[in-house]
Scaffold this motif. Structure first.
Motif, PDB file in Angstrom:
ATOM      1  N   GLY A 129      24.404  61.179  -6.264  1.00 24.72           N
ATOM      2  CA  GLY A 129      23.553  60.042  -5.976  1.00 24.72           C
ATOM      3  C   GLY A 129      22.156  60.395  -5.522  1.00 24.72           C
ATOM      4  O   GLY A 129      21.404  59.502  -5.149  1.00 24.72           O
ATOM      5  N   PRO A 131      18.303  60.931  -5.429  1.00 23.09           N
ATOM      6  CA  PRO A 131      17.273  60.292  -6.258  1.00 23.09           C
ATOM      7  C   PRO A 131      16.452  61.304  -7.028  1.00 23.09           C
ATOM      8  O   PRO A 131      16.364  62.478  -6.646  1.00 23.09           O
ATOM      9  CB  PRO A 131      16.415  59.565  -5.227  1.00 23.09           C
ATOM     10  CG  PRO A 131      16.533  60.413  -3.995  1.00 23.09           C
ATOM     11  CD  PRO A 131      17.959  60.911  -3.994  1.00 23.09           C
ATOM     12  N   MET A 151      15.704  54.078 -15.408  1.00 26.37           N
ATOM     13  CA  MET A 151      16.437  54.540 -14.231  1.00 26.37           C
ATOM     14  C   MET A 151      16.893  53.362 -13.381  1.00 26.37           C
ATOM     15  O   MET A 151      18.045  53.300 -12.949  1.00 26.37           O
ATOM     16  CB  MET A 151      15.554  55.485 -13.413  1.00 26.37           C
ATOM     17  CG  MET A 151      15.153  56.760 -14.141  1.00 26.37           C
ATOM     18  SD  MET A 151      16.512  57.902 -14.402  1.00 26.37           S
ATOM     19  CE  MET A 151      16.624  58.636 -12.772  1.00 26.37           C
ATOM     20  N   ARG A 202      19.994  53.724 -10.893  1.00 25.96           N
ATOM     21  CA  ARG A 202      19.602  54.972 -10.230  1.00 25.96           C
ATOM     22  C   ARG A 202      18.371  54.733  -9.363  1.00 25.96           C
ATOM     23  O   ARG A 202      17.523  53.902  -9.681  1.00 25.96           O
ATOM     24  CB  ARG A 202      19.336  56.056 -11.266  1.00 25.96           C
ATOM     25  CG  ARG A 202      20.582  56.425 -12.079  1.00 25.96           C
ATOM     26  CD  ARG A 202      20.263  57.428 -13.163  1.00 25.96           C
ATOM     27  NE  ARG A 202      21.462  57.905 -13.813  1.00 25.96           N
ATOM     28  CZ  ARG A 202      21.994  57.366 -14.909  1.00 25.96           C
ATOM     29  NH1 ARG A 202      21.413  56.316 -15.469  1.00 25.96           N
ATOM     30  NH2 ARG A 202      23.091  57.864 -15.452  1.00 25.96           N
ATOM     31  N   SER A 203      18.254  55.495  -8.300  1.00 23.02           N
ATOM     32  CA  SER A 203      17.112  55.356  -7.402  1.00 23.02           C
ATOM     33  C   SER A 203      16.046  56.393  -7.728  1.00 23.02           C
ATOM     34  O   SER A 203      16.357  57.508  -8.161  1.00 23.02           O
ATOM     35  CB  SER A 203      17.556  55.493  -5.944  1.00 23.02           C
ATOM     36  OG  SER A 203      18.140  56.762  -5.714  1.00 23.02           O
ATOM     37  N   LEU A 205      21.133  63.032 -18.175  1.00 24.54           N
ATOM     38  CA  LEU A 205      21.543  61.638 -18.077  1.00 24.54           C
ATOM     39  C   LEU A 205      21.830  61.064 -19.459  1.00 24.54           C
ATOM     40  O   LEU A 205      21.066  61.277 -20.401  1.00 24.54           O
ATOM     41  CB  LEU A 205      20.460  60.809 -17.388  1.00 24.54           C
ATOM     42  CG  LEU A 205      20.092  61.259 -15.958  1.00 24.54           C
ATOM     43  CD1 LEU A 205      18.984  60.387 -15.403  1.00 24.54           C
ATOM     44  CD2 LEU A 205      21.314  61.237 -15.050  1.00 24.54           C
TER      45      LEU A 205
END
Length: 201
Positions: A4, A6, A27, A32-33, A188
Protein backbone atom coordinates in the motif's frame (compact mmCIF):
# COMPACT_ATOMS: atom_id res chain seq x y z
CA UNK A 1 7.86 -2.41 1.63
CA UNK A 2 4.11 -2.73 1.97
CA UNK A 3 1.91 -3.08 -1.09
CA UNK A 4 0.00 0.00 0.00
CA UNK A 5 2.94 2.40 -0.09
CA UNK A 6 2.18 5.47 -2.22
CA UNK A 7 3.94 6.43 -5.40
CA UNK A 8 5.42 9.90 -5.85
CA UNK A 9 4.58 11.53 -9.17
CA UNK A 10 6.47 14.61 -10.32
CA UNK A 11 5.56 16.93 -13.19
CA UNK A 12 8.12 19.34 -14.60
CA UNK A 13 8.25 21.99 -17.32
CA UNK A 14 8.74 19.69 -20.29
CA UNK A 15 5.95 19.51 -22.82
CA UNK A 16 3.63 16.56 -22.22
CA UNK A 17 1.76 17.37 -19.01
CA UNK A 18 -1.03 15.19 -20.36
CA UNK A 19 1.10 12.10 -19.64
CA UNK A 20 1.47 12.98 -15.98
CA UNK A 21 -2.18 13.86 -15.54
CA UNK A 22 -3.30 10.64 -17.22
CA UNK A 23 -1.04 8.61 -14.91
CA UNK A 24 -2.33 10.41 -11.81
CA UNK A 25 -5.95 9.85 -12.84
CA UNK A 26 -5.31 6.17 -13.52
CA UNK A 27 -3.75 5.74 -10.11
CA UNK A 28 -6.65 7.44 -8.35
CA UNK A 29 -9.26 5.59 -10.40
CA UNK A 30 -7.71 2.26 -9.40
CA UNK A 31 -7.65 3.14 -5.70
CA UNK A 32 -3.95 3.94 -5.31
CA UNK A 33 -2.54 6.89 -3.40
CA UNK A 34 -0.07 9.36 -4.86
CA UNK A 35 2.09 12.20 -3.60
CA UNK A 36 2.38 15.00 -6.14
CA UNK A 37 5.27 17.40 -6.73
CA UNK A 38 4.92 19.95 -9.52
CA UNK A 39 7.63 22.46 -10.44
CA UNK A 40 6.79 26.08 -11.23
CA UNK A 41 7.45 25.38 -14.90
CA UNK A 42 5.27 22.27 -14.61
CA UNK A 43 2.36 24.43 -13.42
CA UNK A 44 2.87 26.69 -16.41
CA UNK A 45 2.70 23.72 -18.79
CA UNK A 46 -0.52 22.57 -17.13
CA UNK A 47 -1.94 26.01 -17.89
CA UNK A 48 -0.57 26.32 -21.44
CA UNK A 49 -1.21 22.77 -22.66
CA UNK A 50 -4.28 21.68 -20.70
CA UNK A 51 -5.93 24.99 -19.89
CA UNK A 52 -5.80 24.56 -16.12
CA UNK A 53 -6.46 27.62 -13.96
CA UNK A 54 -3.32 27.49 -11.83
CA UNK A 55 -3.73 30.81 -10.03
CA UNK A 56 -4.58 28.80 -6.88
CA UNK A 57 -2.72 25.55 -7.11
CA UNK A 58 -4.40 23.32 -4.56
CA UNK A 59 -7.78 24.48 -5.81
CA UNK A 60 -6.69 23.60 -9.35
CA UNK A 61 -5.87 20.07 -8.22
CA UNK A 62 -9.23 19.77 -6.50
CA UNK A 63 -11.01 20.95 -9.65
CA UNK A 64 -9.18 18.46 -11.88
CA UNK A 65 -8.63 15.47 -9.57
CA UNK A 66 -11.35 15.71 -6.95
CA UNK A 67 -10.87 16.10 -3.23
CA UNK A 68 -7.62 14.87 -1.59
CA UNK A 69 -9.63 12.08 0.04
CA UNK A 70 -9.53 10.37 -3.36
CA UNK A 71 -5.90 9.58 -2.59
CA UNK A 72 -3.68 12.50 -3.59
CA UNK A 73 -1.36 14.62 -1.46
CA UNK A 74 0.31 17.74 -2.87
CA UNK A 75 3.74 18.98 -1.76
CA UNK A 76 5.01 22.39 -2.99
CA UNK A 77 8.34 22.01 -4.76
CA UNK A 78 9.94 24.53 -2.43
CA UNK A 79 9.03 22.55 0.69
CA UNK A 80 12.34 20.74 1.11
CA UNK A 81 11.14 19.43 4.49
CA UNK A 82 8.12 17.58 3.07
CA UNK A 83 7.64 13.91 3.88
CA UNK A 84 9.01 12.67 0.55
CA UNK A 85 12.38 14.33 1.25
CA UNK A 86 13.18 11.66 3.85
CA UNK A 87 14.14 8.07 3.24
CA UNK A 88 12.22 7.09 6.37
CA UNK A 89 8.95 7.99 4.59
CA UNK A 90 7.76 4.78 2.94
CA UNK A 91 7.06 5.03 -0.78
CA UNK A 92 6.81 2.48 -3.57
CA UNK A 93 8.90 4.63 -5.92
CA UNK A 94 8.77 7.77 -8.03
CA UNK A 95 7.79 8.68 -11.57
CA UNK A 96 8.73 12.02 -13.15
CA UNK A 97 6.45 12.56 -16.12
CA UNK A 98 7.17 14.60 -18.09
CA UNK A 99 10.79 15.11 -17.10
CA UNK A 100 12.57 18.21 -18.35
CA UNK A 101 16.24 18.08 -19.25
CA UNK A 102 16.97 20.57 -16.48
CA UNK A 103 15.42 18.29 -13.87
CA UNK A 104 17.13 15.26 -15.38
CA UNK A 105 20.46 17.08 -15.14
CA UNK A 106 19.86 18.05 -11.52
CA UNK A 107 19.09 14.45 -10.56
CA UNK A 108 22.09 13.09 -12.46
CA UNK A 109 24.48 15.36 -10.56
CA UNK A 110 22.76 14.96 -7.18
CA UNK A 111 21.84 18.63 -6.90
CA UNK A 112 18.77 18.25 -4.63
CA UNK A 113 18.02 21.96 -5.15
CA UNK A 114 14.28 21.48 -4.63
CA UNK A 115 11.84 18.90 -3.31
CA UNK A 116 11.44 17.06 -6.60
CA UNK A 117 15.19 16.61 -7.05
CA UNK A 118 15.65 15.72 -3.38
CA UNK A 119 12.88 13.11 -3.57
CA UNK A 120 14.49 11.58 -6.66
CA UNK A 121 17.79 11.49 -4.76
CA UNK A 122 16.02 9.66 -1.92
CA UNK A 123 14.81 7.03 -4.38
CA UNK A 124 18.38 6.47 -5.56
CA UNK A 125 19.92 6.25 -2.10
CA UNK A 126 17.15 3.98 -0.80
CA UNK A 127 17.25 1.71 -3.86
CA UNK A 128 13.62 2.38 -4.78
CA UNK A 129 12.27 2.51 -8.35
CA UNK A 130 12.81 5.81 -10.14
CA UNK A 131 11.23 6.23 -13.57
CA UNK A 132 11.73 9.32 -15.74
CA UNK A 133 9.85 10.18 -18.93
CA UNK A 134 11.97 12.73 -20.81
CA UNK A 135 10.28 14.77 -23.52
CA UNK A 136 12.74 16.69 -25.67
CA UNK A 137 13.91 16.66 -29.27
CA UNK A 138 16.45 16.77 -30.71
CA UNK A 139 18.82 15.53 -28.01
CA UNK A 140 22.39 16.75 -27.67
CA UNK A 141 25.34 15.05 -26.03
CA UNK A 142 24.75 16.45 -22.53
CA UNK A 143 21.15 15.18 -22.55
CA UNK A 144 22.33 11.74 -23.61
CA UNK A 145 25.19 11.64 -21.11
CA UNK A 146 22.84 12.56 -18.25
CA UNK A 147 20.39 9.85 -19.28
CA UNK A 148 23.22 7.33 -19.50
CA UNK A 149 24.43 8.32 -16.03
CA UNK A 150 20.96 7.77 -14.58
CA UNK A 151 20.49 4.51 -16.46
CA UNK A 152 23.74 3.20 -14.97
CA UNK A 153 22.30 3.98 -11.52
CA UNK A 154 19.26 1.85 -12.27
CA UNK A 155 16.84 4.59 -13.28
CA UNK A 156 14.28 3.51 -15.87
CA UNK A 157 14.28 5.90 -18.83
CA UNK A 158 11.01 5.86 -20.81
CA UNK A 159 11.14 8.54 -23.51
CA UNK A 160 7.77 9.87 -24.63
CA UNK A 161 7.95 7.99 -27.94
CA UNK A 162 4.53 6.47 -28.75
CA UNK A 163 4.44 3.35 -30.91
CA UNK A 164 1.89 2.61 -33.63
CA UNK A 165 1.64 -1.19 -33.77
CA UNK A 166 -1.39 -1.06 -31.49
CA UNK A 167 -3.27 1.01 -34.10
CA UNK A 168 -3.89 4.27 -32.23
CA UNK A 169 -6.94 6.19 -33.45
CA UNK A 170 -6.71 9.25 -31.21
CA UNK A 171 -4.18 11.34 -29.33
CA UNK A 172 -5.53 9.74 -26.15
CA UNK A 173 -4.56 6.32 -27.52
CA UNK A 174 -0.97 7.52 -27.98
CA UNK A 175 -0.93 9.03 -24.48
CA UNK A 176 -2.24 5.76 -23.05
CA UNK A 177 0.57 3.83 -24.75
CA UNK A 178 3.25 5.86 -22.95
CA UNK A 179 1.39 5.78 -19.64
CA UNK A 180 0.93 2.03 -20.09
CA UNK A 181 4.67 1.61 -20.54
CA UNK A 182 5.21 3.57 -17.34
CA UNK A 183 2.72 1.37 -15.49
CA UNK A 184 4.48 -1.74 -16.80
CA UNK A 185 7.69 -0.49 -15.21
CA UNK A 186 5.84 0.31 -12.01
CA UNK A 187 4.68 -3.30 -11.92
CA UNK A 188 1.00 -2.30 -12.11
CA UNK A 189 -1.63 -4.06 -14.21
CA UNK A 190 -3.54 -2.11 -16.82
CA UNK A 191 -5.32 -2.40 -20.15
CA UNK A 192 -4.42 0.95 -21.63
CA UNK A 193 -3.15 -0.43 -24.93
CA UNK A 194 -3.21 -3.62 -26.96
CA UNK A 195 0.02 -5.54 -26.49
CA UNK A 196 1.94 -7.05 -29.37
CA UNK A 197 0.52 -10.46 -30.21
CA UNK A 198 -2.83 -9.79 -28.57
CA UNK A 199 -5.89 -10.24 -30.81
CA UNK A 200 -7.98 -7.26 -31.82
CA UNK A 201 -11.17 -6.93 -29.80
Amino acid sequence: MSAGSPWVIGLTGASGAVYGVRLIRFMLETGRSVHLIITDAGWRVLKEELGWDVSRRVEALRAELGEPERGWTYHPNGDIGAATASGSFRTAGMVIVPCSMGTLSGIARGASDNLLERTADVMLKEGRPLIVVPRETPLHAIHLENMLALSRMGVRIIPAMPAFYQGPQTVSDMVDFIVGKVLDNMGLDHQLYRRWGMPDE
